[in-house]
Design an enzyme around this catalytic site. Sequence first.
Site, PDB file in Angstrom:
ATOM      1  N   LYS A  46       0.838  -1.202   0.000  1.00 43.71           N
ATOM      2  CA  LYS A  46       0.000   0.000   0.000  1.00 43.71           C
ATOM      3  C   LYS A  46       0.869   1.246   0.000  1.00 43.71           C
ATOM      4  O   LYS A  46       0.651   2.172  -0.788  1.00 43.71           O
ATOM      5  CB  LYS A  46      -0.904  -0.026   1.245  1.00 43.71           C
ATOM      6  CG  LYS A  46      -2.068   0.929   1.170  1.00 43.71           C
ATOM      7  CD  LYS A  46      -2.877   0.913   2.458  1.00 43.71           C
ATOM      8  CE  LYS A  46      -3.628  -0.395   2.632  1.00 43.71           C
ATOM      9  NZ  LYS A  46      -4.191  -0.551   3.984  1.00 43.71           N
ATOM     10  N   ARG A  76      -3.036   3.376   8.682  1.00 46.67           N
ATOM     11  CA  ARG A  76      -3.383   2.185   7.907  1.00 46.67           C
ATOM     12  C   ARG A  76      -2.219   1.216   7.859  1.00 46.67           C
ATOM     13  O   ARG A  76      -1.078   1.619   7.736  1.00 46.67           O
ATOM     14  CB  ARG A  76      -3.733   2.588   6.463  1.00 46.67           C
ATOM     15  CG  ARG A  76      -4.498   3.878   6.356  1.00 46.67           C
ATOM     16  CD  ARG A  76      -4.601   4.374   4.919  1.00 46.67           C
ATOM     17  NE  ARG A  76      -5.333   3.451   4.063  1.00 46.67           N
ATOM     18  CZ  ARG A  76      -5.468   3.614   2.762  1.00 46.67           C
ATOM     19  NH1 ARG A  76      -4.886   4.642   2.152  1.00 46.67           N
ATOM     20  NH2 ARG A  76      -6.156   2.742   2.046  1.00 46.67           N
ATOM     21  N   GLY A  97      -8.111  -6.630   4.668  1.00 48.42           N
ATOM     22  CA  GLY A  97      -8.912  -6.617   5.885  1.00 48.42           C
ATOM     23  C   GLY A  97      -8.310  -7.400   7.037  1.00 48.42           C
ATOM     24  O   GLY A  97      -8.933  -7.551   8.081  1.00 48.42           O
ATOM     25  N   MET A 155      -5.562  -6.721   8.782  1.00 50.70           N
ATOM     26  CA  MET A 155      -5.001  -5.910   9.861  1.00 50.70           C
ATOM     27  C   MET A 155      -5.852  -4.664  10.028  1.00 50.70           C
ATOM     28  O   MET A 155      -6.842  -4.486   9.358  1.00 50.70           O
ATOM     29  CB  MET A 155      -3.553  -5.602   9.554  1.00 50.70           C
ATOM     30  CG  MET A 155      -2.699  -6.865   9.633  1.00 50.70           C
ATOM     31  SD  MET A 155      -0.988  -6.566   9.351  1.00 50.70           S
ATOM     32  CE  MET A 155      -1.005  -6.038   7.668  1.00 50.70           C
ATOM     33  N   ARG A 164      -3.889  -1.561  -6.005  1.00 46.80           N
ATOM     34  CA  ARG A 164      -3.027  -2.742  -5.943  1.00 46.80           C
ATOM     35  C   ARG A 164      -3.441  -3.678  -7.073  1.00 46.80           C
ATOM     36  O   ARG A 164      -4.533  -3.555  -7.627  1.00 46.80           O
ATOM     37  CB  ARG A 164      -3.179  -3.453  -4.594  1.00 46.80           C
ATOM     38  CG  ARG A 164      -4.583  -3.960  -4.349  1.00 46.80           C
ATOM     39  CD  ARG A 164      -4.719  -4.621  -2.990  1.00 46.80           C
ATOM     40  NE  ARG A 164      -6.107  -4.833  -2.675  1.00 46.80           N
ATOM     41  CZ  ARG A 164      -6.642  -4.726  -1.459  1.00 46.80           C
ATOM     42  NH1 ARG A 164      -5.903  -4.395  -0.435  1.00 46.80           N
ATOM     43  NH2 ARG A 164      -7.911  -4.947  -1.269  1.00 46.80           N
ATOM     44  N   HIS A 215     -16.369  -8.562   1.782  1.00 46.41           N
ATOM     45  CA  HIS A 215     -15.301  -9.420   2.299  1.00 46.41           C
ATOM     46  C   HIS A 215     -15.430 -10.838   1.739  1.00 46.41           C
ATOM     47  O   HIS A 215     -14.475 -11.419   1.235  1.00 46.41           O
ATOM     48  CB  HIS A 215     -15.369  -9.448   3.827  1.00 46.41           C
ATOM     49  CG  HIS A 215     -14.351 -10.354   4.445  1.00 46.41           C
ATOM     50  ND1 HIS A 215     -14.634 -11.665   4.774  1.00 46.41           N
ATOM     51  CD2 HIS A 215     -13.052 -10.160   4.749  1.00 46.41           C
ATOM     52  CE1 HIS A 215     -13.542 -12.224   5.281  1.00 46.41           C
ATOM     53  NE2 HIS A 215     -12.567 -11.330   5.284  1.00 46.41           N
ATOM     54  N   SER A 270      15.083 -42.356 -14.865  1.00 48.66           N
ATOM     55  CA  SER A 270      13.923 -41.600 -14.398  1.00 48.66           C
ATOM     56  C   SER A 270      14.120 -41.406 -12.903  1.00 48.66           C
ATOM     57  O   SER A 270      14.235 -42.379 -12.157  1.00 48.66           O
ATOM     58  CB  SER A 270      12.640 -42.383 -14.672  1.00 48.66           C
ATOM     59  OG  SER A 270      11.553 -41.695 -14.109  1.00 48.66           O
ATOM     60  N   THR A 276      12.057 -39.407  -7.223  1.00 48.77           N
ATOM     61  CA  THR A 276      12.474 -38.496  -6.148  1.00 48.77           C
ATOM     62  C   THR A 276      11.746 -38.757  -4.835  1.00 48.77           C
ATOM     63  O   THR A 276      12.130 -38.193  -3.813  1.00 48.77           O
ATOM     64  CB  THR A 276      12.295 -37.030  -6.587  1.00 48.77           C
ATOM     65  OG1 THR A 276      11.029 -36.894  -7.215  1.00 48.77           O
ATOM     66  CG2 THR A 276      13.401 -36.629  -7.547  1.00 48.77           C
ATOM     67  N   CYS A 302       9.872 -38.874 -12.141  1.00 55.99           N
ATOM     68  CA  CYS A 302       8.523 -39.422 -11.982  1.00 55.99           C
ATOM     69  C   CYS A 302       8.048 -39.373 -10.531  1.00 55.99           C
ATOM     70  O   CYS A 302       7.002 -39.908 -10.201  1.00 55.99           O
ATOM     71  CB  CYS A 302       8.454 -40.846 -12.518  1.00 55.99           C
ATOM     72  SG  CYS A 302       9.491 -41.988 -11.610  1.00 55.99           S
ATOM     73  N   TYR A 319      11.951 -34.552 -19.591  1.00 48.84           N
ATOM     74  CA  TYR A 319      10.524 -34.504 -19.267  1.00 48.84           C
ATOM     75  C   TYR A 319      10.307 -34.617 -17.760  1.00 48.84           C
ATOM     76  O   TYR A 319      11.185 -35.069 -17.020  1.00 48.84           O
ATOM     77  CB  TYR A 319       9.751 -35.628 -19.987  1.00 48.84           C
ATOM     78  CG  TYR A 319      10.059 -37.016 -19.482  1.00 48.84           C
ATOM     79  CD1 TYR A 319       9.366 -37.547 -18.378  1.00 48.84           C
ATOM     80  CD2 TYR A 319      11.027 -37.809 -20.084  1.00 48.84           C
ATOM     81  CE1 TYR A 319       9.658 -38.816 -17.907  1.00 48.84           C
ATOM     82  CE2 TYR A 319      11.320 -39.077 -19.620  1.00 48.84           C
ATOM     83  CZ  TYR A 319      10.638 -39.576 -18.525  1.00 48.84           C
ATOM     84  OH  TYR A 319      10.918 -40.821 -18.041  1.00 48.84           O
TER      85      TYR A 319
HETATM   86  P1  ADP Z   1      -7.422  -2.372   4.233  1.00 45.47           P
HETATM   87  O1  ADP Z   1      -5.982  -2.698   4.060  1.00 45.47           O
HETATM   88  O2  ADP Z   1      -8.117  -3.283   5.175  1.00 45.47           O
HETATM   89  O3  ADP Z   1      -8.120  -2.175   2.939  1.00 45.47           O
HETATM   90  P2  ADP Z   1      -7.201   0.489   4.452  1.00 45.47           P
HETATM   91  O4  ADP Z   1      -5.943   0.984   5.034  1.00 45.47           O
HETATM   92  O5  ADP Z   1      -7.294   0.525   2.987  1.00 45.47           O
HETATM   93  O6  ADP Z   1      -7.452  -0.968   5.007  1.00 45.47           O
HETATM   94  O7  ADP Z   1      -8.352   1.318   5.094  1.00 45.47           O
HETATM   95  C1  ADP Z   1      -9.677   0.932   5.013  1.00 45.47           C
HETATM   96  C2  ADP Z   1     -10.546   2.032   4.430  1.00 45.47           C
HETATM   97  O8  ADP Z   1     -10.438   3.205   5.163  1.00 45.47           O
HETATM   98  C3  ADP Z   1     -10.154   2.444   3.031  1.00 45.47           C
HETATM   99  O9  ADP Z   1     -10.732   1.610   2.097  1.00 45.47           O
HETATM  100  C4  ADP Z   1     -10.706   3.831   2.922  1.00 45.47           C
HETATM  101  O10 ADP Z   1     -12.052   3.798   2.514  1.00 45.47           O
HETATM  102  C5  ADP Z   1     -10.633   4.316   4.330  1.00 45.47           C
HETATM  103  N1  ADP Z   1      -9.512   5.249   4.476  1.00 45.47           N
HETATM  104  C6  ADP Z   1      -8.241   4.961   4.760  1.00 45.47           C
HETATM  105  N2  ADP Z   1      -7.474   6.069   4.749  1.00 45.47           N
HETATM  106  C7  ADP Z   1      -8.287   7.093   4.458  1.00 45.47           C
HETATM  107  C8  ADP Z   1      -8.090   8.495   4.280  1.00 45.47           C
HETATM  108  N3  ADP Z   1      -6.900   9.043   4.405  1.00 45.47           N
HETATM  109  N4  ADP Z   1      -9.164   9.249   3.988  1.00 45.47           N
HETATM  110  C9  ADP Z   1     -10.379   8.658   3.835  1.00 45.47           C
HETATM  111  N5  ADP Z   1     -10.631   7.356   3.964  1.00 45.47           N
HETATM  112  C10 ADP Z   1      -9.595   6.571   4.276  1.00 45.47           C
HETATM  113 MG    MG Z   2      -7.763  -0.911   1.607  1.00 46.06          MG
END
Ligand code: ADP
Ligand code: MG
Length: 921
Positions: free
Chosen positions: A28, A99, A108, A110, A372, A490, A798, A801, A865, A885
């Site tokens: 991220k 974050r 989701g 952490m 990502r 999720h 052959s 393993t 094999c 092979y």
């Molecule tokens: P995860 O890795 O679980 O997706 P994020 O770090 O992306 O967690 O945070 C979850 C949500 O929080 C994001 O999808 C976003 O909607 C919101 N969020 C995070 N940072 C900000 C920010 N700076 N401003 C507004 N919303 C945010």
């Molecule tokens: Mg996110």
Amino acid sequence: MAKTKYVYSFGNMQADGNASMKDLLGGKGANLAEMNLFGIPGPPGFTITTEVCTLYNQKGKDYAISLIKDEVESAVQKVEKIMGTKFGDSQNPCLLSVRSGSRASMPGMMDTVLNLGLNDEAVAGIARKTGNERFAWDSYRRFVQMFGDVVLGMKPTSKEDHDPFEEIIDQMKEEKGVMLDTELTTDDLKEMVQRFKQAVKKVTGKDFPVDPWEQLWGSVMAVFDSWMNERAVYYRKLNKIPEEWGTAVNVQAMVFGNMGNNSGTGVAFTRDAATGEDIFNGEYLLNAQGEDVVAGIRTPQEITLEGSRRWAKLQNITEEERASKYPSLEEAMPEIYHELNTLQQKMEDHYRDMQDLEFTIQEGKLWILQTRNGKRTGAAMVRIAMEMLEQGILSKDEALMRIDPNRLDELLHPVFDNEALANAKVMAKGLPASPGAATGQVVFHADEAEAWAAQGKKIILVRVETSPEDLKGMNVAEGILTARGGMTSHAAVVARGMGKCCVSGAGTIKVNYKARTLEMGGKMFKEGDFISLNGSKGEVYEGRIPTKDPELSGDFGKLMELADKRAKMKVRTNADTPHDAEVARDFGAQGIGLCRTEHMFFGGDKIIAMREMILADDETGRRKALEKLLPIQREDFEGIFEAMQDLPVTVRLLDPPLHEFVPHDDKGQNEMAKVMGVPVEKIKAKIEELHEFNPMLGHRGCRLGNTYPEITETQARAIIEAALNLKAKGIKAIPEIMIPLTGTLEEMRMQEKIVRDTAETVFAERNDKIDYLVGTMIEVPRAAITADDIAKSAEFFSFGTNDLTQMTFGYSRDDAGKFLEVYKEKGILKHDPFEVLDQQGVGKLVKMAVKKGRKTRKNIKLGICGEHGGEPSSVMFCHEAGLHYVSCSPYRVPIARLAAAQAVAEKKLAKKSRKAKKSKK
Ligand code: ADP
Ligand code: MG
Ligand code: MG
């Protein structure tokens, strides 16, 4: 010495880091930096590196803070400057999000804290500044809740517990007689904050912290801690992510999607993550913040008009109702939509892969919060790679490298039988969140799903919605059904990542956790009842629907064609029956690398004849019994050779110790005595005689054939006669006769002579001949060490393993389970060496044997094999070692074909990038 940099700033189209720094900044953080470098608008912030997480885990909080305090303070100042706000100020406060973000994405898994920096003064400041009191208090109550859950540890720990904050929210909604959070008034929210704070005091014994810096440090440390929380640990284990990596922490200025109906938040994919279709898609909610879309609290709306119409159709919603109640972003905010659409294309072009992005709209301005490479199903993986190749985005080698060979498995899974499907009763409809066909028993809780699956039951996990706590249950389920949540919920995202069938947001089903019932289509289903899910159509059926093998054409076919063109190695299969041989041929096998003959001695008359041979006192007796076996074997070989016509078939002569063919219990021995017409004492005495202390190192393999040459003779005769019989019918068989467990040249020579003499005899009898090879398995370390000698007799090697690993490590394959798990946990071994070829040890023996074998016999044929022949990293090693092979079980053939191609593609790409670097210099 230069001081280590622990904090990397980004913002205003500048950044200290970039996308290549995922190890240090997490995925991220690296992408937040990169987005600034190619013109994607996002709020400014900074990333605390993964190194700090590791140091925190080693040396604790105070040490970690002292290490980064100065850097963090100056990074906060940079954010303040760009935003024109001040952190900790009561008039014009700077609010932050904290974050997590590790190298590999763990959606989701952490924790995140939003709106950090708020307290009783700051909330008033925000209200004044924005003129939007409701928004200020909505943000405040969200902050107290998230901080309480994440930092103060108030999140429920068991499924019986409730989140204390959610309980307060539910209570207040009931008191006020409203359904949605958005219907609560400002005064309600104010009161909610008070109640939240009381709950904090009650649970923690302390007041809610008002000092923004205390809030910030607490949150940063909580993100570090979340790296070690139970669900993150489990997710890492599931996805083989090492613990040492640690997580980075991203601190970023807040932008607000909860400022009213000209604000919102959403999630989008540049292509369809379920099917791979090249179509922009995603979901959004107006006046919402953070995870509201993913959490399934309100029904999210589609971003594009086309997506919205498709959705409405699945939900049986009329166009009128859709347009008025659930308009797409394209209709609701055309300008923002247009900008988002342009940006998504720009991002996909930049990363050259399907992107999963998060955005927020604050009062009509669009901000991108994350991007990502999106998680996707196996089918989407293949389609996206093939289409990006056709679109000229990827080269052939790049397209090949985009496929995770292990995930091809998903495409080989059965699908519903169309006829059966036509008669199936649709009980409910939801969203086609992750394709596939699943049938199983209804279970409502993740831990019970685990328990049922452990008993070998096939289950469907049915939930109102899923959360990261349900991960283990989802992992063991055949499929997942949820009542709430959209295509980006999720459940949907995780199921696609796991390649598991999922129907989400089936709004008409009623799930009652307490009563353990599922009501749908006017019928009540209890826990344990069977249902079926169609993840490609979003349909739920009653009962069990039969399945059939999938069609392997289209993009999959194109991929395999490409792979075969690139690969140097061929892929054969391990198959003992005509049926397996046919299946493998359909999967593209180019021969049989291992046909075990022992199964041919079981079942019906075969085992009786075999036992007669074992019981015989001398050669004459054995020959009499073998004569009965000969025609049976010949017929078996004819079947297999015919199924593999025109392709080589490696037949291994009898390998297991003889005691495996006799019964070991009284009942079986009595029966055997009756059938054979001999006293049971004689049977018992013979079995006693066959007993060995270490059968795997005992009288087996070529040791059998060398002590009882007539066994080898009979098998050789059966093979050659079968091939000649087919030749007479115009079918070409190419037998390769393989001697098992050779350790010395003399062992091999003796077996070779028996085979060749027998063949000559048969040729003379029939006045006809065929081509055949005689070779050996290399599975005893001595054979690898003396391979130059053995190659004087063997026309091919052959590598077996499985045995070679067993004998090189000295681990009994049947007993190693007990300690291998512990060894892996303690890090003594990285992998189970029976799964992933041990390149440092066993691999060296393989390479040595290849070299020595070639020295004696330049054109010696080389293959593998063991089980490793279908494991991608081992296949790549085999390419490196120069084998011709690999051979693996039928269902792994496509995986091995791709891995064999990747071995070539990877090298070509590396060479190209080295060249490119050189020319830059
Ligand atoms: P995860 O890795 O679980 O997706 P994020 O770090 O992306 O967690 O945070 C979850 C949500 O929080 C994001 O999808 C976003 O909607 C919101 N969020 C995070 N940072 C900000 C920010 N700076 N401003 C507004 N919303 C945010
Ligand atoms: Mg996110
Ligand atoms: Mg063996």
